[in-house]
Write a protein that holds these residues in place. Structure first.
Motif, mmCIF file in Angstrom:
data_model
loop_
_atom_site.group_PDB
_atom_site.id
_atom_site.type_symbol
_atom_site.label_atom_id
_atom_site.label_comp_id
_atom_site.label_asym_id
_atom_site.label_seq_id
_atom_site.Cartn_x
_atom_site.Cartn_y
_atom_site.Cartn_z
ATOM 1 N N GLY A 41 0.785 -1.226 0.000
ATOM 2 C CA GLY A 41 0.000 0.000 0.000
ATOM 3 C C GLY A 41 0.812 1.268 0.000
ATOM 4 N N ASN A 42 2.060 1.226 0.467
ATOM 5 C CA ASN A 42 2.889 2.425 0.432
ATOM 6 C C ASN A 42 3.264 2.762 -1.008
ATOM 7 O OD1 ASN A 42 3.134 3.292 3.148
ATOM 8 N ND2 ASN A 42 4.581 1.632 3.576
ATOM 9 N N PRO A 43 3.209 4.031 -1.378
ATOM 10 C CA PRO A 43 3.356 4.386 -2.795
ATOM 11 C C PRO A 43 4.652 3.924 -3.457
ATOM 12 C CG PRO A 43 2.374 6.205 -1.608
ATOM 13 C CD PRO A 43 2.763 5.193 -0.575
ATOM 14 N N LEU A 44 5.829 4.200 -2.858
ATOM 15 C CA LEU A 44 7.059 3.778 -3.521
ATOM 16 C C LEU A 44 7.198 2.260 -3.480
ATOM 17 C CD1 LEU A 44 9.527 4.662 -5.066
ATOM 18 C CD2 LEU A 44 10.770 4.863 -2.898
ATOM 19 N N ALA A 45 6.674 1.626 -2.437
ATOM 20 C CA ALA A 45 6.668 0.163 -2.399
ATOM 21 C C ALA A 45 5.798 -0.391 -3.524
ATOM 22 C CB ALA A 45 6.168 -0.329 -1.041
ATOM 23 N N PRO B 19 9.532 4.147 1.741
ATOM 24 C CA PRO B 19 8.448 3.353 1.142
ATOM 25 C C PRO B 19 7.175 4.146 0.874
ATOM 26 C CG PRO B 19 9.475 2.142 2.940
ATOM 27 C CD PRO B 19 10.049 3.527 2.978
ATOM 28 N N ALA B 20 6.895 5.161 1.720
ATOM 29 C CA ALA B 20 5.655 5.925 1.563
ATOM 30 C C ALA B 20 5.842 7.188 0.739
ATOM 31 C CB ALA B 20 5.100 6.289 2.947
ATOM 32 N N MET B 21 7.029 7.405 0.186
ATOM 33 C CA MET B 21 7.334 8.655 -0.509
ATOM 34 C C MET B 21 7.271 8.506 -2.020
ATOM 35 S SD MET B 21 10.626 9.994 1.673
ATOM 36 C CE MET B 21 10.551 10.215 3.451
ATOM 37 N N LEU B 22 6.777 9.547 -2.682
ATOM 38 C CA LEU B 22 6.783 9.600 -4.141
ATOM 39 C C LEU B 22 7.636 10.746 -4.675
ATOM 40 C CD1 LEU B 22 3.075 8.819 -5.083
ATOM 41 C CD2 LEU B 22 5.079 7.394 -5.487
ATOM 42 N N ARG B 23 8.125 11.589 -3.770
ATOM 43 C CA ARG B 23 8.856 12.778 -4.213
ATOM 44 C C ARG B 23 10.104 12.412 -5.013
ATOM 45 N NH1 ARG B 23 10.676 17.732 -0.176
ATOM 46 N NH2 ARG B 23 11.808 18.982 -1.720
#
Length: 436
Positions: A332-336, A396-400
């Motif tokens: 569910g984490n974006p970068l994951a 894991p939760a970052m998209l930047r």
């Protein structure tokens, strides 16, 4: 290394110490995680094992698909001798007498033959008159009254495209398995095709799981914006699949029931889920797959971020059974989730579409990159002329980081030193993606 990155590495190392031993892939949750390389190979193999579908479509609808049959020439190309330049068609040695009564134009009827010592003005693409010796470009000759004079030597056959120069009828132009690009459409049209037999794009349905997701507005009171729905559809479309729907499902029992219904009734070739792949109290993907009789092909991957990803096969594929479908479970984490896309979804969908795997290449990394003790790491990088430059904000939760990246670098366990060659995974928009 920034404090945030130090803390992230310390957490990874702590998790590694309490997980399985390195030879089992560092997996958690009581199952044996696949190595990153093996997981990708498993996804490719799963796609190749599915019986391919084919259809016949108009040229414009074939763009981005893969040829299911070879493209053979239906005629000679060109199908008649043509002028390669604007200028003059001449017969015999010069100077030449200029024919009166107009020029030979592309698309016009068959021109009258030339007699020895005669010249006629001709346009690019026009049919060459019988008995023509050569075409002289307009800038290489001059008129004087009714005579034409060449400013340089004239070679027999110059600037004439002879019939069959590019191919003869029946020649193989492209083999089955070729990607239909705009240039392929042009070639097919030139060869006389109105339709092509291709493999259709795999159909994908996206199921985003979670009670904490907002579809608009600012995050607040424990709720976060759904970053995956806006990202996954265009991403999957870019790698050559057809997204037939995106749905948000809750983590409650009704959400689990809806997930089971989707798993058992969806018409998609591939279901892509986000979240729910671990073993928490509201992680329903494993129980739903078990209830649906799915076969887990990959259950965890020794990669950070994204280790809880999975790949499952649904259906028997036998003539009297349900067709083979697959489910890719992304964290569910974006970068994951991005890691899962590149590890499992991309190779699976490319194989299902009949497309060749992306060429593998490496680039030297510009600086030291810390690694996980046992697992592969995927790190966003910018590609310069000489190096892969690691980017910050790769939690894991970052998209930047990935939003600014050209690719992800594959960092081996224990990390990489500055200048070390690392495998590079191009992001679909940086690599040109698929024509759709």
């Amino acid at each position: 290394m920034t404090p945030a990155n130090s803390a992230e590495q310390a957490l990874d190392e702590a998790l590694a110490l309490v997980s399985r031993a390195p030879e089992s892939g560092g997996g958690t949750g009581g199952h044996r995680a696949s190595s990153w390389t093996r997981a990708r190979d498993t996804a490719v193999d799963a796609g190749h094992r599915v019986r391919p579908r084919t259809h016949r479509v108009p040229l414009a609808d074939a763009l981005g698909e893969v040829l299911a049959a070879s493209l053979d020439a239906l005629t000679d190309l060109p199908s008649f001798d043509t002028s390669a330049m604007d200028g003059w068609a001449v017969a015999g040695p010069g100077p030449w007498s200029v024919r009166t009564g107009g020029s030979v134009l592309a698309g016009s009827e068959r021109p009258d033959p030339l007699t020895d010592g005669e010249a006629v003005r001709i346009a690019t693409g026009a049919r060459i008159p019988t008995d023509t010796t050569a075409v002289i470009r307009s800038e290489h000759c001059r008129e004087a009254g009714s005579q034409l004079f060449a400013d340089r030597p004239v070679l027999t056959g110059q600037d004439i495209r002879p019939r069959g120069q590019e191919c003869r009828s029946g020649d193989l132009l492209l083999p089955a398995g070729s990607l239909v690009t705009p240039a392929v459409l042009g070639l097919a049209a030139a060869a006389g095709y109105d339709e092509l037999t291709t493999r259709p794009r795999p159909r994908v349905e996206i199921l985003v799981l979670g009670d904490e997701l907002l579809t608009e507005g600012l995050p607040h009171e424990g709720l976060v914006r759904d970053a995956l729905s806006p990202m996954l559809g265009p991403w999957i479309d870019r790698i050559g699949a057809e997204v037939i729907g995106t749905r948000l499902l809750g983590d409650d029992p009704s959400g689990a029931a809806a997930l089971l219904e989707a798993v058992t009734t969806s018409t998609a070739d591939v279901l892509v889920t986000t979240g729910g792949t671990a073993s928490g109290p509201v992680d329903h993907v494993h129980p739903v797959l078990a209830k649906a009789g799915a076969e887990l092909l990959v259950d965890g991957v020794a990669v950070r971020p994204g280790h809880p990803m999975l790949l499952a096969r649904l259906g028997s594929g036998t003539p009297d059974g349900t067709p083979v479908r697959h489910l890719v479970g992304l964290p569910g984490n974006p970068l994951a989730a991005v890691s899962g896309l590149l590890t499992l979804a991309d190779p699976l969908l490319r194989a299902l579409a009949g497309r060749r795997g992306r060429p593998r290449y490496t680039a030297p990394v510009q600086s030291d990159v810390p690694g996980h003790p046992y697992n592969t790491r995927l790190v966003p990088v910018l590609l310069s002329d000489e190096h892969a430059v690691p980017l910050r904000y790769h939690g894991p939760a970052m998209l930047r980081g990935v939003a600014a990246a050209d690719a992800l670098a594959v960092v081996p366990p224990k990390g990489a030193r500055s200048g070390q060659e690392l495998e590079i995974l191009d992001l679909p928009w940086a690599a040109g993606g698929c024509f759709t």
